[in-house]
Design a protein around this motif. Structure first.
Motif, short mmCIF file in Angstrom:
data_model
loop_
_atom_site.label_atom_id
_atom_site.label_comp_id
_atom_site.label_asym_id
_atom_site.label_seq_id
_atom_site.Cartn_x
_atom_site.Cartn_y
_atom_site.Cartn_z
N UNK A 46 30.07 -10.50 -24.86
CA UNK A 46 29.39 -11.44 -25.75
C UNK A 46 27.93 -11.66 -25.36
N UNK A 47 27.57 -11.42 -24.11
CA UNK A 47 26.19 -11.57 -23.67
C UNK A 47 25.27 -10.59 -24.39
N UNK A 48 25.79 -9.44 -24.79
CA UNK A 48 24.96 -8.41 -25.44
C UNK A 48 24.44 -8.86 -26.80
N UNK A 49 25.00 -9.91 -27.37
CA UNK A 49 24.51 -10.46 -28.63
C UNK A 49 23.37 -11.45 -28.44
N UNK A 50 23.12 -11.87 -27.22
CA UNK A 50 22.10 -12.88 -26.95
C UNK A 50 20.71 -12.24 -26.94
N UNK A 51 19.72 -12.89 -27.59
CA UNK A 51 18.36 -12.32 -27.67
C UNK A 51 17.72 -12.04 -26.31
N UNK A 52 18.00 -12.87 -25.29
CA UNK A 52 17.40 -12.63 -23.98
C UNK A 52 17.90 -11.33 -23.36
N UNK A 81 16.95 -11.70 -13.60
CA UNK A 81 18.21 -11.47 -14.29
C UNK A 81 19.14 -12.67 -14.12
N UNK A 82 19.17 -13.26 -12.94
CA UNK A 82 20.00 -14.44 -12.70
C UNK A 82 19.57 -15.60 -13.61
N UNK A 83 18.26 -15.79 -13.79
CA UNK A 83 17.78 -16.84 -14.70
C UNK A 83 18.24 -16.58 -16.13
N UNK A 84 18.13 -15.33 -16.57
CA UNK A 84 18.58 -14.98 -17.92
C UNK A 84 20.08 -15.21 -18.04
N UNK A 85 20.84 -14.77 -17.05
CA UNK A 85 22.29 -14.93 -17.06
C UNK A 85 22.67 -16.41 -17.12
N UNK A 86 21.97 -17.24 -16.35
CA UNK A 86 22.25 -18.68 -16.34
C UNK A 86 21.96 -19.30 -17.70
N UNK A 87 20.84 -18.92 -18.31
CA UNK A 87 20.49 -19.47 -19.63
C UNK A 87 21.52 -19.07 -20.68
N UNK A 88 21.97 -17.83 -20.64
CA UNK A 88 22.99 -17.37 -21.60
C UNK A 88 24.29 -18.11 -21.37
#
Length: 81
Positions: A22-28, A57-64
Motif C-alpha cells: 500500500x505504500x507504493x500508492x503514496x505520493x512520497x 527514507x525513514x522520514x518518508x516511511x514515518x510520514x506514510x
C-alpha cells in the motif's frame, strides 16, 4: 514495515527494508521510485534501490505510516446512506 540489518556492498553499507504494498500508492514513495528509475533505470537487477540516505527514507516511511494511522482513526463512511 520491517527493516533488516543489511549488508556491506563494496564500501557501502546497504540497509534492506520490506515495504507494504500500500505504500507504493503514496505520493512520497512514488517520488522516490521516480528518482530511482532516473538513477538506476527501470530494469535494475535485484530489489529496488532508492537513491537517498537511510534517514531520509525513514522520514518518508514515518510520514506514510502516520498518514495511514490517521485514516484508520476516522469514522467509517457508509456507501449505502
Amino acid at each position: 514495515m520491517k527493516r533488516y540489518k543489511g549488508f556491506k556492498s563494496g564500501r557501502r553499507f546497504v540497509r534492506v527494508y520490506v515495504v507494504p504494498v500500500v505504500y507504493f500508492n503514496h505520493p512520497l514513495l512514488r517520488e522516490l521510485l521516480r528518482e530511482a528509475e532516473v538513477e538506476f533505470g527501470f530494469h535494475h537487477p535485484g530489489g529496488i534501490t532508492i537513491p537517498c540516505a537511510a534517514a531520509e527514507f525513514e522520514r518518508v516511511r514515518t510520514r506514510i505510516s502516520d498518514a495511514g494511522k490517521r485514516l484508520h482513526r476516522r469514522s467509517p463512511v457508509s456507501l449505502w446512506s
